[in-house]
Design an enzyme around this catalytic site. Structure first.
Site, PDB file in Angstrom:
ATOM      1  N   ASP D 401       0.815  -1.218   0.000  1.00 32.53           N
ATOM      2  CA  ASP D 401       0.000   0.000   0.000  1.00 32.53           C
ATOM      3  C   ASP D 401       0.845   1.263   0.000  1.00 32.53           C
ATOM      4  OD1 ASP D 401      -2.060  -1.729   0.145  1.00 32.53           O
ATOM      5  OD2 ASP D 401      -2.412  -1.455   2.283  1.00 32.53           O
TER       6      ASP D 401
HETATM    7  N1  LIG Z   1       2.178   1.385  10.382  1.00 30.17           N
HETATM    8  C1  LIG Z   1       1.060   1.784  10.909  1.00 30.17           C
HETATM    9  O1  LIG Z   1       1.058   2.475  11.909  1.00 30.17           O
HETATM   10  C2  LIG Z   1      -0.245   1.401  10.316  1.00 30.17           C
HETATM   11  C3  LIG Z   1      -1.366   1.665  11.054  1.00 30.17           C
HETATM   12  C4  LIG Z   1      -2.606   1.333  10.523  1.00 30.17           C
HETATM   13  C5  LIG Z   1      -2.684   0.772   9.280  1.00 30.17           C
HETATM   14  N2  LIG Z   1      -1.585   0.535   8.563  1.00 30.17           N
HETATM   15  C6  LIG Z   1      -1.747   0.017   7.222  1.00 30.17           C
HETATM   16  O2  LIG Z   1      -0.874  -1.019   6.977  1.00 30.17           O
HETATM   17  C7  LIG Z   1      -0.491  -0.965   5.600  1.00 30.17           C
HETATM   18  C8  LIG Z   1       0.994  -0.942   5.570  1.00 30.17           C
HETATM   19  O3  LIG Z   1       1.434  -0.994   4.230  1.00 30.17           O
HETATM   20  P1  LIG Z   1       2.613  -1.912   3.819  1.00 30.17           P
HETATM   21  O4  LIG Z   1       2.960  -1.504   2.443  1.00 30.17           O
HETATM   22  O5  LIG Z   1       3.711  -1.857   4.829  1.00 30.17           O
HETATM   23  O6  LIG Z   1       2.086  -3.373   3.895  1.00 30.17           O
HETATM   24  P2  LIG Z   1       0.800  -3.974   3.139  1.00 30.17           P
HETATM   25  O7  LIG Z   1       0.236  -3.016   2.209  1.00 30.17           O
HETATM   26  O8  LIG Z   1      -0.025  -4.539   4.198  1.00 30.17           O
HETATM   27  O9  LIG Z   1       1.411  -5.087   2.246  1.00 30.17           O
HETATM   28  C9  LIG Z   1       2.219  -6.086   2.809  1.00 30.17           C
HETATM   29  C10 LIG Z   1       2.676  -6.959   1.682  1.00 30.17           C
HETATM   30  O10 LIG Z   1       3.684  -7.830   2.198  1.00 30.17           O
HETATM   31  C11 LIG Z   1       3.581  -9.078   1.489  1.00 30.17           C
HETATM   32  N3  LIG Z   1       4.053 -10.151   2.341  1.00 30.17           N
HETATM   33  C12 LIG Z   1       3.425 -10.702   3.391  1.00 30.17           C
HETATM   34  N4  LIG Z   1       4.164 -11.664   3.943  1.00 30.17           N
HETATM   35  C13 LIG Z   1       5.296 -11.738   3.208  1.00 30.17           C
HETATM   36  C14 LIG Z   1       6.448 -12.563   3.284  1.00 30.17           C
HETATM   37  N5  LIG Z   1       6.598 -13.504   4.225  1.00 30.17           N
HETATM   38  N6  LIG Z   1       7.440 -12.358   2.382  1.00 30.17           N
HETATM   39  C15 LIG Z   1       7.300 -11.410   1.428  1.00 30.17           C
HETATM   40  N7  LIG Z   1       6.221 -10.636   1.308  1.00 30.17           N
HETATM   41  C16 LIG Z   1       5.233 -10.796   2.204  1.00 30.17           C
HETATM   42  C17 LIG Z   1       2.121  -9.228   1.139  1.00 30.17           C
HETATM   43  O11 LIG Z   1       2.011  -9.752  -0.171  1.00 30.17           O
HETATM   44  P3  LIG Z   1       1.984 -11.324  -0.434  1.00 30.17           P
HETATM   45  O12 LIG Z   1       0.929 -11.852   0.450  1.00 30.17           O
HETATM   46  O13 LIG Z   1       1.745 -11.429  -1.870  1.00 30.17           O
HETATM   47  O14 LIG Z   1       3.358 -11.790  -0.042  1.00 30.17           O
HETATM   48  C18 LIG Z   1       1.571  -7.809   1.152  1.00 30.17           C
HETATM   49  O15 LIG Z   1       1.243  -7.344  -0.115  1.00 30.17           O
HETATM   50  C19 LIG Z   1      -1.071   0.284   5.006  1.00 30.17           C
HETATM   51  O16 LIG Z   1      -2.263  -0.010   4.346  1.00 30.17           O
HETATM   52  C20 LIG Z   1      -1.374   1.087   6.225  1.00 30.17           C
HETATM   53  O17 LIG Z   1      -2.459   1.961   6.024  1.00 30.17           O
HETATM   54  C21 LIG Z   1      -0.347   0.818   9.072  1.00 30.17           C
END
Ligand SMILES: NC(=O)c1ccc[n+]([C@@H]2O[C@H](COP(=O)([O-])OP(=O)(O)OC[C@H]3O[C@@H](n4cnc5c(N)ncnc54)[C@H](OP(=O)(O)O)[C@@H]3O)[C@@H](O)[C@H]2O)c1
Ligand SMILES: NC(=O)c1ccc[n+]([C@@H]2O[C@H](COP(=O)([O-])OP(=O)(O)OC[C@H]3O[C@@H](n4cnc5c(N)ncnc54)[C@H](OP(=O)(O)O)[C@@H]3O)[C@@H](O)[C@H]2O)c1
Lengths: 179, 474, 179, 474
Positions: D401
């Site tokens: 994301d």
């Molecule tokens: N940090 C905060 O404080 C917070 C708070 C609230 C919400 N969020 C939300 O969390 C999200 C964070 O975004 P993000 O880009 O860090 O993560 P993400 O959008 O949740 O994407 C994580 C990606 O990691 C991949 N993945 C999972 N396990 C894996 C593994 N073992 N090896 C390789 N790839 C793996 C997944 O794809 P596959 O399954 O295809 O591998 C997934 O597409 C945002 O939507 C944000 O709004 C964050």
């Protein structure tokens, strides 16, 4: 460089400041303790409030014994909370004031001067006591205090406003477009 | 026992305190500072209004309304009159004195409140912490009152405050300590014996006044701003102590805000002057006056307004270094006019502001703001210092100590103070009336440097002469 | 950009926050007032403290009348001062915490969690009441509270320390010189 | 009546509060943060020690010392045991859950303290504000408790918490409001009738628990961190309310510190995700899942570890973009090793950290710090974004994301969220296990961009493969 100055400054101020405050608080508390322990050696606990005006203060022996009324636990809590307010406010003060830029230090000085005119609250409130005890001298002093505090308030805020509106760029822009 | 009104009033008091805090927060930028000040005004209106409402509702007063209300309203009007007169008529150059006077007034108000509340409550039983706080309020308040009066007098250069106290330092310190001890004893006696409260309080006030006098008179005029900031802090503490007397958190909060503000400004000033607070307050007093002036000033070169006009007329980058002398000469408008002329000729004009230029922190900024200088042109010490070697002409107007290269050497009264490196500029013009020293009282080798020329005369007149000459230059 | 976020954030937080606080304080005060006005319609002012353990609480009619003891002016002062402490502390909190950089937000969260384990003070103090009234269930609850608060404290500070020492560069330098 | 001990103890409590404030102040820099945490520990030791001393001195306890002291000491030991176990054994990837659990524990503790103090004082007269504060403490505490439990369960991806509540939004909101009203009524009844305190308190707790459940279950897993920060704030407020119950300023001060911290983090997170707090808490719940994946992903190119090794082996500037997937794969050490290898080959390596990468604020920073990455290499969004066009290879590992260019368009669930402009880099490698979407549940056009190649597989394994291939490259 600027940062460093700030840190160093707050460093050497804060510790002695806090110590003094604690010592002062302790002294205040100490005094009270000594005092309250004295008349209460007899084991009598006097729970007398100064507040109720309706009940005329009874001239019992306890009241005559000491002009200072006894210290209740609630009163003590209020005092402690007051000390807590003081300490925390000092922190707020440090945090807020270190953010004021050098440029505005003169207005800050006069502005905080105006704020210290808050004694006007005390001055006005004390008038009630003066009327109650019908003490003309005290009344005169209170009136004087009100006037002085008001000088502080009006003068302080006024001159701060004068200075600050010199800084505000709006005026300047207007002038610039004029010419 | 607790009425709804009381609760509302107390919450309004807290609201006032919040407004004060927010107000100072808004002071962190010139753009929002005016609004911040207004927040403070609103807070004060609320606080005073609530107090008045409380009094209005008081039964005792409702019976003998007339006198007390007249007193209050009269006093408020009187105070407003004097206050607004002071605020409107004061010259920006007199700000240090004005702040000192306000400090003193605030301190005296604290003393009077404490006195009135102790006297009025004379027959009622008194709480012990009220006594202690009252005593503290009296002590701090009277020290602040007389101390500020002395400071204002010194800054106004009244003759009365010029004669030093003919006492050796040690004895002076001992005497002060004794007086302080006397004060504390009075507070203690007041609390423990609980009989002669009025007498003790008067004792405290007298000793406090004496203390305020003996503490401030030996301090040199140049150090007065530090003292004023410290007294500012004290006046806040006195207000906080009053807060304990009348049991109002709003006083405690506002008082400690002011206390913190004063102490921070004190320390920043000391830092910028490279002195410790202790050395300011109890320091050696008389600085050894350097007497090798003639030697230092052997190679001083004079110049005229016309040649300065030629010099700046073709410069690309001009920096003005204002100092206390600009305030004395009230030359800020002349300087700003000259700067605008230079800008129209295509030059870049900046102002190098030393943290302790003038007589109080931010003094120069206020003066230049008064003269419509944009604050983006005001450069602080650390901003402008690295650029001085690219500056064509540096015009030092009425500054002395803050550009004194002696500060880089050991063993002088200004040693270690960060200075504006004006001597690195390609050409330096110093405008002052004579070769007399600045507040630190030492000679300034800058005046005799190769790239420096002196333009002797009153700051305002000289700048105007330069302006005129520049116009004639076309 | 970063600055902007901060300012905006604190903007929208502060006002509702303050309002809620004020309303809450007002409600608390309101409740009290209603209550205290009720039993005191008769004009009797009861100045009874819950504190003195030595004098057994006399079972006079006043004490029986209401289980809630009367609100003295001092008590009210203490409460008001408490509210003041709360408000000012919230300011300190805002000032101090907006200075913590993003990098340290996770440790900040666990660290502040540990600080909220300060309820352990309340939990320990309440044991005295439990013993006094010989209430075993309350004692059990208090014990549980102590244990839970302690989990919070030890766990919170511990894990924060673990995280933060990962950030401290000393460890890294040592490793770097090793390899 | 007021004994000297009491005064000393209370001042020590205030000292503890001061230490907490100073501790958080020191958290403003990684260098001093460890010391800040220690200050907090010292403060807590003082506070707990003082409480213990007070109990120790209590007469009632000295008569029946044994049981109560055993309770206290036993409870402390038990708590310490569990706490240290949790602290030592938790994986850095499980931090969000741990924080949630701590929150819940803190909330429950507040409830229990309020319950115990209300029950124990059952026969004594109770102060009214104690009742109100106790009720508040019970309400906030139980909401925090169950809410945190749900949050932890969701983050741990327990099956139980996955089924949504089969209720339309409006009814859900109404129900919640009703429960809240019920709670407030209980508090009111407790205060006014002052009879069935225990019953009312139990009512408050039960309603609070229900409320905690119904408020948190409909919130999506991705929004859990926001909820946790909010609950963190609540647990602080509960502690502050407890402070009013036991009349200790230290609790009020610390509680409001925590409250402020939670609310600030909440708002920063919302800001970084470009959502309002209200939409997180009461939002539509189910985001419409984009189903044009196949179309978007038509041009996806696969790559192998070997070709990635060649690509990065000759790059000058490599940026890693870690995301939640790196935490899941526990790939931080592998990444850091690869980075060191690259640095030895002369490349500049940085890490682009999005504010909401991972599952809690600062999550990535902690993981990378664990893997000995110097924090000067960690670049925030606004630092790295202008530089992406000069980056040779951007390696996106487990992020989705936060690098989704859809955010720049209108009308998607991530619209308006600031993203890392990875697509501007010369070459992009995305390491993830499949084309499945991230937490926002939408397709990512970046994966199909011209300069992007995908390396499918577990994050850790893939990075290690690249490392090995790079070593063979020599
Ligand atoms: N940090 C905060 O404080 C917070 C708070 C609230 C919400 N969020 C939300 O969390 C999200 C964070 O975004 P993000 O880009 O860090 O993560 P993400 O959008 O949740 O994407 C994580 C990606 O990691 C991949 N993945 C999972 N396990 C894996 C593994 N073992 N090896 C390789 N790839 C793996 C997944 O794809 P596959 O399954 O295809 O591998 C997934 O597409 C945002 O939507 C944000 O709004 C964050
Ligand atoms: N700003 C603060 O907060 C603060 C606080 C405490 C102490 N101080 C001290 O104040 C001093 C400030 O340094 P500074 O360089 O600004 O001033 P300065 O060193 O006091 O020198 C001022 C110079 O202005 C000249 N001057 C006076 N009236 C003039 C007029 N009408 N026209 C032209 N020139 C005139 C004087 O020389 P002539 O008589 O020859 O004209 C004098 O040399 C420092 O020593 C500092 O430590 C400042």
């Amino acid at each position: 460089m600027k940062k460093q100055i700030n840190t160093k400054a707050s460093g050497w101020i804060k510790w002695p400041g806090l110590c003094v405050m604690l010592v002062a608080g302790f002294l205040v508390a100490q005094e009270k303790v000594e005092q309250t322990n004295q008349p209460n050696d007899s084991g009598v606990t006097v729970n007398q409030q100064a507040v109720p005006v309706e009940n005329e203060p009874e001239n019992t022996e306890e009241a005559a014994m000491s002009i200072t009324s006894t210290f209740t636990m609630d009163r003590y809590d209020a005092l402690m909370a007051g000390i807590a307010v003081f300490i925390v406010s000092v922190f707020v003060g440090f945090e807020v004031i270190t953010k004021v830029p050098q440029t505005l230090h003169t207005p800050l000085m006069s502005g905080s001067n105006a704020i210290s005119g808050i004694t006007i609250v005390g001055a006005i409130l004390v008038v009630a006591d003066c009327v109650k005890t019908n003490n003309t001298i005290a009344m005169f002093l209170a009136g004087l205090a009100i006037a002085l505090a008001m000088v502080n308030v009006v003068g302080g805020f006024g001159v701060t406003h004068r200075m600050l509106s010199m800084f505000s760029s709006r005026k300047k822009k207007k002038k610039a477009t004029q010419s | 026992m607790v009425e709804l009104n009381t609760v509302i009033f107390d919450l309004l008091y807290l609201l006032a305190a919040i407004l004060f805090i927010m107000g100072i927060k808004k002071m962190s930028h010139p753009r929002t500072a005016v609004f911040g000040n207004l927040l403070g005004v609103v807070g004060m209106l609320i606080a005073a209004g609530v107090s008045f409402a409380i009094i209005w509702e008081n039964e005792a007063i409702q019976n003998r309304q007339f006198l007390s209300l007249v007193t209050i309203v009269g006093a408020i009007l009187l105070g407003t009159l004097f206050g607004s007169m002071l605020a409107i008529r004061v010259q920006m150059t007199e700000m240090p004195q004005l702040v000192a006077i306000f400090n003193g007034v605030g301190g005296l108000a604290s003393v009077l409140v404490a006195a009135a509340s102790l006297m009025a409550a004379d027959e009622d039983p008194l709480y012990i912490e009220v006594l202690v706080a009252g005593g503290l309020s009296g002590l701090i308040g009277s020290v602040t009152f007389i101390g500020s009066a002395v400071a204002a007098g010194k800054l106004q250069e009244l003759a009365f405050f010029k004669k030093p106290v003919p006492l050796p330092n040690l004895i002076r310190h001992l005497l002060n300590l004794l007086m302080l001890a006397g004060c504390i004893w009075c507070v203690y006696d007041m609390v423990v014996s609980a009989n002669n409260i009025t007498l003790n309080f008067i004792g405290i006030c007298i000793l406090g006044c004496l203390l305020g006098y003996t503490l401030t008179t030996p301090i040199g005029g140049a150090d007065m701003p530090v003292v004023i900031a410290l007294l500012n802090s004290y006046s806040g503490l006195a207000a906080a102590a009053t807060g304990f007397v009348v049991d109002q958190p709003v006083l405690i909060i506002s008082g400690s805000l002011v206390g913190a503000s004063g102490i921070i400004l004190t320390s920043l000033m000391c830092q910028a002057m490279n002195r410790s607070l202790l050395s300011v307050l109890f320091g050696s007093g008389s600085l050894s006056s350097y007497e090798e002036d003639e030697e230092v000033y052997a190679t001083v070169k004079r110049t005229t307004a016309e040649s300065v006009a030629v010099m700046v007329g073709y410069a690309d980058r001009v920096v003005f270094i204002p100092g206390y002398g600009m305030a004395v000469a009230q030359a800020q408008n002349a300087v700003s006019d000259l700067a605008k002329q230079l800008e129209q000729r295509g030059a870049t004009v900046e102002y190098g502001i030393h943290p302790v230029a003038g007589r109080m922190p931010g003094h120069m900024n206020v003066l230049l703001a008064e003269a419509d200088v944009d604050y983006s042109q005001l450069k602080a010490l650390e901003e402008i210092n690295p650029d001085f070697d690219e500056v064509d002409v540096a015009i030092v107007i009425g500054a002395n100590d803050v550009v004194n290269p002696e500060a880089r050497k050991e063993g002088t009264p200004v040693s270690g103070m960060p200075i504006l490196n004006v001597d690195e500029a390609k050409q330096v013009v110093v405008i002052k009336r004579s070769l007399s020293p600045g507040y630190a009282g030492i000679a300034n080798p800058l005046f005799a440097a190769d790239n420096t020329t002196m333009l002797f005369g009153d700051g305002k007149a000289m700048i105007q002469d330069v302006s005129t000459a520049l116009k004639e230059l076309g």
